[in-house]
Structures are given as structure tokens and as C-alpha cells.
Design a protein around this motif. Sequence first.
Motif, mmCIF file in Angstrom:
data_model
loop_
_atom_site.group_PDB
_atom_site.id
_atom_site.type_symbol
_atom_site.label_atom_id
_atom_site.label_comp_id
_atom_site.label_asym_id
_atom_site.label_seq_id
_atom_site.Cartn_x
_atom_site.Cartn_y
_atom_site.Cartn_z
ATOM 1 N N SER A 22 0.844 -1.195 0.000
ATOM 2 C CA SER A 22 0.000 0.000 0.000
ATOM 3 C C SER A 22 0.879 1.245 0.000
ATOM 4 C CB SER A 22 -0.918 0.006 1.228
ATOM 5 O OG SER A 22 -1.734 1.157 1.243
ATOM 6 N N LEU A 23 0.562 2.186 -0.868
ATOM 7 C CA LEU A 23 1.295 3.449 -0.953
ATOM 8 C C LEU A 23 0.313 4.614 -0.987
ATOM 9 C CD1 LEU A 23 4.156 2.962 -3.592
ATOM 10 C CD2 LEU A 23 4.415 3.414 -1.154
ATOM 11 N N ASN A 24 0.572 5.614 -0.139
ATOM 12 C CA ASN A 24 -0.217 6.836 -0.148
ATOM 13 C C ASN A 24 0.705 7.989 -0.521
ATOM 14 O OD1 ASN A 24 -1.761 9.095 0.279
ATOM 15 N ND2 ASN A 24 -2.582 8.430 2.241
ATOM 16 N N LEU A 25 0.588 8.468 -1.753
ATOM 17 C CA LEU A 25 1.394 9.591 -2.238
ATOM 18 C C LEU A 25 0.498 10.783 -2.547
ATOM 19 C CD1 LEU A 25 3.769 7.589 -4.606
ATOM 20 C CD2 LEU A 25 4.234 8.404 -2.302
ATOM 21 N N SER A 26 -0.555 10.921 -1.776
ATOM 22 C CA SER A 26 -1.512 11.997 -1.982
ATOM 23 C C SER A 26 -0.900 13.342 -1.609
ATOM 24 C CB SER A 26 -2.756 11.740 -1.129
ATOM 25 O OG SER A 26 -3.669 12.809 -1.225
ATOM 26 N N GLY A 27 -1.203 14.359 -2.426
ATOM 27 C CA GLY A 27 -0.791 15.714 -2.102
ATOM 28 C C GLY A 27 0.700 15.960 -2.109
ATOM 29 N N GLN A 28 1.430 15.267 -2.973
ATOM 30 C CA GLN A 28 2.883 15.421 -3.030
ATOM 31 C C GLN A 28 3.338 16.342 -4.169
ATOM 32 O OE1 GLN A 28 5.032 13.869 -0.681
ATOM 33 N NE2 GLN A 28 3.039 13.579 0.290
ATOM 34 N N GLN A 29 2.386 16.997 -4.828
ATOM 35 C CA GLN A 29 2.702 17.903 -5.948
ATOM 36 C C GLN A 29 3.437 17.181 -7.084
ATOM 37 O OE1 GLN A 29 1.447 21.099 -5.863
ATOM 38 N NE2 GLN A 29 0.534 20.329 -3.958
ATOM 39 N N LEU A 30 3.141 15.917 -7.263
ATOM 40 C CA LEU A 30 3.806 15.130 -8.295
ATOM 41 C C LEU A 30 3.297 15.516 -9.685
ATOM 42 C CD1 LEU A 30 3.681 11.612 -6.592
ATOM 43 C CD2 LEU A 30 5.651 13.149 -6.723
ATOM 44 N N LYS A 31 4.245 15.719 -10.621
ATOM 45 C CA LYS A 31 3.887 15.970 -12.016
ATOM 46 C C LYS A 31 4.135 14.751 -12.887
ATOM 47 C CE LYS A 31 4.694 20.964 -11.809
ATOM 48 N NZ LYS A 31 5.427 22.117 -12.408
ATOM 49 N N LYS A 32 4.950 13.825 -12.383
ATOM 50 C CA LYS A 32 5.236 12.578 -13.069
ATOM 51 C C LYS A 32 5.133 11.423 -12.082
ATOM 52 C CE LYS A 32 8.381 14.532 -16.529
ATOM 53 N NZ LYS A 32 9.730 14.447 -17.139
ATOM 54 N N TRP A 33 4.886 10.259 -12.589
ATOM 55 C CA TRP A 33 4.809 9.063 -11.752
ATOM 56 C C TRP A 33 6.222 8.642 -11.344
ATOM 57 C CZ3 TRP A 33 0.452 5.311 -11.528
ATOM 58 C CH2 TRP A 33 -0.752 5.882 -11.950
ATOM 59 N N PRO A 34 6.497 8.510 -10.049
ATOM 60 C CA PRO A 34 7.799 7.989 -9.618
ATOM 61 C C PRO A 34 7.984 6.563 -10.140
ATOM 62 C CG PRO A 34 6.644 9.021 -7.788
ATOM 63 C CD PRO A 34 5.659 8.907 -8.903
#
Length: 351
Positions: A22-34
Motif C-alpha cells: 500500500s502506498l499513499n502519495l496523496s498531495g505530493q505535488q507530483l507531475k510525473k509518476w515515480p
Amino acid sequence: MREKTIPLTEFLRGKNLLHITSLNLSGQQLKKWPQEIFLCRNLRKLNLSSNQLDCIPKEISSLTKLRVLNLSNNRLTQIHTSVFGLQKLRVLNISSNKIKSLPHQLQNSSISELILSNNLLTSVDYTLIQGIERLVLSNNRIEQFCPDINLPALYHLWLTGNPCCKNGHICYCVKLPKLKKIYPYINETTAIQLKTQSIMSKNKIFISYSHEDEEWLKIVRVHLKTIENIIGGIDVWDDTRIKTGDKWKEEIDNALKNAGVAILLVSPNFLASDFITNDELPPILKKAESEGTHIFPIFVRQISKTVFLRSKLKDFQFLNAPEKPLRRCSDPDIDAYMGKLLDEIIDKMGL
């Protein structure tokens, strides 16, 4: 594994990526998928909501065990077809994006819950959503929702905030046999045009029984009363509600037409009743086949196995076994069966 909201590189440092589920990357200002995401091959839940993503890379196909994908509140204009090839995926939340249409690959996906609120959809291709159970289309630009094909799986539908809710272009009919709840609620949307003669009241329960078995009617009604008092949302009908001066045949017909659930108290008296056999049972079985009325048959007294196997009820799943009718049960066993009945009714009616 518990969800984390710390930076991804820090979270992954020193970890076996195959252990991450499970990964929560919400609200990280990501413009691309890590790219590290695609190395987590056992990932089951991925939350990338509230970022600045404008596409879904084809590499998502490597996440073969993914069950829940949350991409809400991004900048997506389309859904990459690779998403619909994920055989384990059940929940897709892609609300608050800029989606205008759905790929035809959705039709063959394993998705059962699709959340598409706050997008730019103007219409629905019903062939694509035949396998969807919960569909959220709130706050789009949908002009009408009038299925012309069966949607056999759909039981929860959200349409609030679409033009069709204002202009009355919503149709509820036999094309939606399992529909339990729809938002906006029917009784709150007076502008809706119903293109069928009547709509089945999903909350009405019709009890069919022989008057010689009235003792079992009273027991069933007592248990159903607990749903009425504690949960609400049901209306139980049997012929004791017919008042002096009422046209009894007409009252029964109307109750049958509006029933979403039918409880059958089966006994020799039940099967021997000409009225039940010729007038009550046929429309109940017809509604079960064409409109999805839920049938709950119960053996209250033992009947001939040979007779039962030739009856129209032989293909239905009974609450209890024919060799263990309620009359042969102890009080605790009867209570257990009634508890099972209530649980199934609550589930089927979406209470």
C-alpha cells in the motif's frame, strides 16, 4: 502495511519493494509518476490523489495485483487503456479530473466500483458499464441517463449535479434489475420522468402465506419489525393490511407490483392454495425474473420431496433445508434462521 505520507525515496530506503502492498502519495505535488512505484509488484492499493499528474503511463500494467487505484483531483484528460487490463483492479477513483469519455476497454475490465464525479462527461455508453456495481457520475455534464440495455450488476448510482437531474431525463426501469439506491433519491427529484408504468418500490416486502400458517406470519413479522424500528427503510405488506371495504384482489395486485422483496412461507397449505398457485405466485416469479425482485422462500412445514421437485420453487435457494422446516426447529434455531433472513434482506435492500 500501513500507508505512509513521507517522501517516497525516504519511505523506500532499505525496504524490500516486493513487501510493499500500500502506498499513499496523496498531495505530493507530483507531475510525473515515480518509477519506483512500478517496482512494487505486490502493490494492492495506490493513492496518487491531489497531485498534478496529466497522464497514466503504460508501465502501470506491471502492477498486476493492484486492487484499488485513486487518481482523483489530478489533471487527467483520458484513462490509459492499460488500467483496464489489470485483472485484480476492483476500485478506480478518477474523480475531479478532465475526463470527457471512457475507453471501450472498460467493458472487459474487472472494475466493480467506478468513481467519475467532477469530470466533463456529457453522455454514458451503457455497453461499457455492464459489470459496474457502484457508479459515481455526480457533477458531470450528462444530459440523460436512460439505459437501453440491461445493467445487471449496478446497484448504487450517483447522478447528482448533472443536467439530467434538472431536465427530468432519467429513466428507472427493468434495465436496472438490481438497483438499490440512486442519488438523488426518487422522492426528492420531482422532475424525473418515469418511462415505465410504475417503479418497483425497493423497500416494500410482500409476504405470501396460507392463512393456516398464520402463526409463522406473526413470527416473521415480529422479526421484520426490528428492521423497521432500528434501521428503517422497509414497508412490510401482507393481506392482514386489507381493510373492510377494500377490493382485496386489487389490493394484493398493487402490493405485488410494488414489491422489491417477497417472502414465501411454504407448506402443504401454501402449495395447496389455488389462489397462491394461480394468482400470487406467478407474478412474484415473473417479477423475480424480469425486475430482480428478491425471493426469500422458507419451509415452515415439511412437504413432499417429489411434489417440491416438480414445483416452480425448486430452483430457488430456501432459507432452510426441506428436512428442517421451522415447525421442527427449536426456538433458538428459529431465531437463528430469522437472524439470517434479516441479514440477507438488509444486504439485498442496501439498508
